[in-house]
Design an enzyme around this catalytic site. Structure first.
Site, PDB file in Angstrom:
ATOM      1  N   ASN A  10       0.877  -1.176   0.000  1.00 27.44           N
ATOM      2  CA  ASN A  10       0.000   0.000   0.000  1.00 27.44           C
ATOM      3  C   ASN A  10       0.913   1.225   0.000  1.00 27.44           C
ATOM      4  O   ASN A  10       1.477   1.576   1.029  1.00 27.44           O
ATOM      5  CB  ASN A  10      -0.892  -0.016   1.250  1.00 27.44           C
ATOM      6  CG  ASN A  10      -1.681   1.266   1.411  1.00 27.44           C
ATOM      7  OD1 ASN A  10      -1.802   2.047   0.464  1.00 27.44           O
ATOM      8  ND2 ASN A  10      -2.220   1.491   2.602  1.00 27.44           N
ATOM      9  N   TRP A  11       1.034   1.850  -1.167  1.00 27.23           N
ATOM     10  CA  TRP A  11       1.971   2.986  -1.283  1.00 27.23           C
ATOM     11  C   TRP A  11       1.435   4.231  -0.581  1.00 27.23           C
ATOM     12  O   TRP A  11       2.167   5.199  -0.401  1.00 27.23           O
ATOM     13  CB  TRP A  11       2.226   3.307  -2.759  1.00 27.23           C
ATOM     14  CG  TRP A  11       2.940   2.228  -3.528  1.00 27.23           C
ATOM     15  CD1 TRP A  11       3.415   1.050  -3.035  1.00 27.23           C
ATOM     16  CD2 TRP A  11       3.264   2.249  -4.927  1.00 27.23           C
ATOM     17  NE1 TRP A  11       4.019   0.319  -4.042  1.00 27.23           N
ATOM     18  CE2 TRP A  11       3.933   1.035  -5.222  1.00 27.23           C
ATOM     19  CE3 TRP A  11       3.057   3.147  -5.965  1.00 27.23           C
ATOM     20  CZ2 TRP A  11       4.390   0.720  -6.499  1.00 27.23           C
ATOM     21  CZ3 TRP A  11       3.508   2.837  -7.242  1.00 27.23           C
ATOM     22  CH2 TRP A  11       4.177   1.639  -7.507  1.00 27.23           C
ATOM     23  N   LYS A  12       0.177   4.218  -0.204  1.00 30.94           N
ATOM     24  CA  LYS A  12      -0.461   5.411   0.386  1.00 30.94           C
ATOM     25  C   LYS A  12      -0.228   6.617  -0.535  1.00 30.94           C
ATOM     26  O   LYS A  12      -0.119   6.443  -1.742  1.00 30.94           O
ATOM     27  CB  LYS A  12       0.053   5.662   1.802  1.00 30.94           C
ATOM     28  CG  LYS A  12       0.022   4.408   2.678  1.00 30.94           C
ATOM     29  CD  LYS A  12       0.116   4.747   4.119  1.00 30.94           C
ATOM     30  CE  LYS A  12       0.347   3.477   4.920  1.00 30.94           C
ATOM     31  NZ  LYS A  12       0.041   3.641   6.312  1.00 30.94           N
ATOM     32  N   HIS A  94      -9.491   1.201   4.882  1.00 33.09           N
ATOM     33  CA  HIS A  94      -8.212   1.399   5.566  1.00 33.09           C
ATOM     34  C   HIS A  94      -8.450   2.330   6.753  1.00 33.09           C
ATOM     35  O   HIS A  94      -9.246   3.270   6.669  1.00 33.09           O
ATOM     36  CB  HIS A  94      -7.181   1.985   4.603  1.00 33.09           C
ATOM     37  CG  HIS A  94      -5.801   1.968   5.157  1.00 33.09           C
ATOM     38  ND1 HIS A  94      -5.362   2.891   6.086  1.00 33.09           N
ATOM     39  CD2 HIS A  94      -4.760   1.106   4.962  1.00 33.09           C
ATOM     40  CE1 HIS A  94      -4.115   2.609   6.421  1.00 33.09           C
ATOM     41  NE2 HIS A  94      -3.725   1.531   5.749  1.00 33.09           N
ATOM     42  N   GLU A  96      -6.889   4.732   7.867  1.00 33.99           N
ATOM     43  CA  GLU A  96      -6.684   6.168   7.583  1.00 33.99           C
ATOM     44  C   GLU A  96      -7.923   6.760   6.927  1.00 33.99           C
ATOM     45  O   GLU A  96      -8.245   7.928   7.149  1.00 33.99           O
ATOM     46  CB  GLU A  96      -5.423   6.342   6.705  1.00 33.99           C
ATOM     47  CG  GLU A  96      -4.161   6.087   7.526  1.00 33.99           C
ATOM     48  CD  GLU A  96      -2.973   5.562   6.749  1.00 33.99           C
ATOM     49  OE1 GLU A  96      -2.981   5.631   5.502  1.00 33.99           O
ATOM     50  OE2 GLU A  96      -2.030   5.070   7.392  1.00 33.99           O
ATOM     51  N   GLU A 165      -5.529  -4.943  10.577  1.00 33.25           N
ATOM     52  CA  GLU A 165      -4.510  -3.913  10.754  1.00 33.25           C
ATOM     53  C   GLU A 165      -4.780  -3.146  12.043  1.00 33.25           C
ATOM     54  O   GLU A 165      -5.561  -2.181  12.041  1.00 33.25           O
ATOM     55  CB  GLU A 165      -4.549  -2.931   9.584  1.00 33.25           C
ATOM     56  CG  GLU A 165      -4.244  -3.558   8.243  1.00 33.25           C
ATOM     57  CD  GLU A 165      -3.603  -2.546   7.299  1.00 33.25           C
ATOM     58  OE1 GLU A 165      -2.517  -2.837   6.806  1.00 33.25           O
ATOM     59  OE2 GLU A 165      -4.171  -1.468   7.090  1.00 33.25           O
ATOM     60  N   GLY A 171       2.363   2.213  10.734  1.00 33.16           N
ATOM     61  CA  GLY A 171       3.315   3.307  10.571  1.00 33.16           C
ATOM     62  C   GLY A 171       3.986   3.738  11.869  1.00 33.16           C
ATOM     63  O   GLY A 171       4.613   4.790  11.932  1.00 33.16           O
ATOM     64  N   SER A 209       3.344  -2.244  10.397  1.00 29.46           N
ATOM     65  CA  SER A 209       4.796  -2.265  10.602  1.00 29.46           C
ATOM     66  C   SER A 209       5.430  -3.624  10.295  1.00 29.46           C
ATOM     67  O   SER A 209       6.347  -4.055  10.992  1.00 29.46           O
ATOM     68  CB  SER A 209       5.141  -1.801  12.015  1.00 29.46           C
ATOM     69  OG  SER A 209       4.695  -0.473  12.210  1.00 29.46           O
ATOM     70  N   GLY A 230       2.711  -1.153   4.310  1.00 25.09           N
ATOM     71  CA  GLY A 230       2.753   0.273   3.998  1.00 25.09           C
ATOM     72  C   GLY A 230       4.168   0.746   3.736  1.00 25.09           C
ATOM     73  O   GLY A 230       4.720   0.563   2.646  1.00 25.09           O
ATOM     74  N   GLY A 231       4.798   1.337   4.763  1.00 27.03           N
ATOM     75  CA  GLY A 231       6.118   1.941   4.617  1.00 27.03           C
ATOM     76  C   GLY A 231       7.141   1.061   3.923  1.00 27.03           C
ATOM     77  O   GLY A 231       7.876   1.525   3.045  1.00 27.03           O
TER      78      GLY A 231
HETATM   79  C1  PEP Z   1      -0.817   0.146   5.991  1.00 20.39           C
HETATM   80  O1  PEP Z   1      -0.898   1.344   5.795  1.00 20.39           O
HETATM   81  O2  PEP Z   1      -1.663  -0.605   5.491  1.00 20.39           O
HETATM   82  C2  PEP Z   1       0.294  -0.350   6.794  1.00 20.39           C
HETATM   83  C3  PEP Z   1       0.266  -1.565   7.244  1.00 20.39           C
HETATM   84  O3  PEP Z   1       1.343   0.542   7.026  1.00 20.39           O
HETATM   85  P1  PEP Z   1       2.769   0.205   7.690  1.00 20.39           P
HETATM   86  O4  PEP Z   1       3.252  -1.092   7.102  1.00 20.39           O
HETATM   87  O5  PEP Z   1       3.632   1.364   7.317  1.00 20.39           O
HETATM   88  O6  PEP Z   1       2.540   0.092   9.157  1.00 20.39           O
END
Ligand code: PEP
Length: 247
Positions: A10-12, A94, A96, A165, A171, A209, A230-231
């Site tokens: 997920n590049w956000k 998600h 966010e 999640e 994040g 994470s 994500g990251g």
């Molecule tokens: C996400 O945004 O779906 C996510 C899991 O982010 P991260 O891996 O950065 O925690």
């Protein structure tokens, strides 16, 4: 039951045409993997990502979609538009989007329905906040979030991917331990079992994470079928290592 693992990036709201090209080139060179791999880019780049991944064993997806079919919804992207470009996955719900765009459980369920209506696969995110976990409400929260989707999709629930999640792990660098994640995944699997005879075939991803050094342990748990990343999906070497951990 052996389920093929799935790792989704997920590049956000990150990237640029140049950065995406570099990332995709790195991923293409690093594959193929035993598990399935997908990347979800910001909407403006989807067409370019689709072109770049033509003929590759990497699927692509979107990070959100409108629940509506078409019409006066300025700024929205419809499921039909995504499907027209060959989109495979669409992330819905998600945390966010739930937090910053006030998306309700029902809106998330309606989005999942719109995605399925256009023969794509929704990745439905559920997860509790830190305050909810500390109040002992984790099970109640994720069950409520999933229940809205089950109620709306009925037997079609078997066609979705679910991503657990925990909001406190996204994040933040704080990962749920494999035991904590498996515990919630088992609850979700049981809830799905009550709704569909195909629950054993459904993919349940963990997100929060995930990194190359914790991915293999998480993915080895009975009900964890891969990850939503994500990251760590923004650097080809990091994401490729996570994809290998799912092998
Ligand atoms: C996400 O945004 O779906 C996510 C899991 O982010 P991260 O891996 O950065 O925690």
């Amino acid at each position: 039951m052996t389920r093929r693992k799935l790792v989704v990036g997920n590049w956000k709201m990150n990237g640029s045409r140049a950065a995406n090209a570099e990332l995709l080139a790195g991923l293409k060179a690093a594959g193929p993997w035993v598990g399935e791999v997908a990347v979800c880019s910001p909407a403006p780049y989807l067409g370019e990502v689709a072109l770049s991944l033509q003929g590759e064993a990497i699927h692509w997806g979107a990070q959100d979609v409108s629940a509506f079919e078409s019409g006066a919804y300025t700024g929205e992207v419809s499921a039909a538009m995504l499907a027209e470009f060959g989109c495979h996955y669409v992330i819905v719900g998600h945390s966010e989007r739930r937090a910053y765009h006030a998306e309700s459980d029902q809106l998330v369920a309606d989005k999942a329905k719109a995605v399925l209506a256009h023969r794509m696969t929704p990745i439905v995110c559920v997860g509790e906040t830190l305050a909810e976990r500390e109040a002992g409400q984790t099970a109640e929260v994720v069950k409520r979030q999933l229940s809205a989707v089950i109620h709306t999709l009925k037997s079609c629930i078997s066609q979705v991917v679910v991503a657990y999640e925990p909001v406190w792990a996204i994040g933040t660098g704080k990962t749920a331990s494999p035991e904590q994640a498996q515990e919630v995944h088992a609850l979700l699997r049981a809830q799905l079992q009550a709704a569909t005879e195909h629950a054993g075939d459904m993919k349940l991803l963990y997100g929060g994470s995930v990194k190359a050094d914790n991915a293999a342990d998480l993915f080895s748990r009975a009900d964890i079928d891969g990850g939503l990343i994500g990251g760590a999906s923004l650097k080809a070497v990091d994401f490729a290592a996570i994809c290998r951990a799912a092998g």
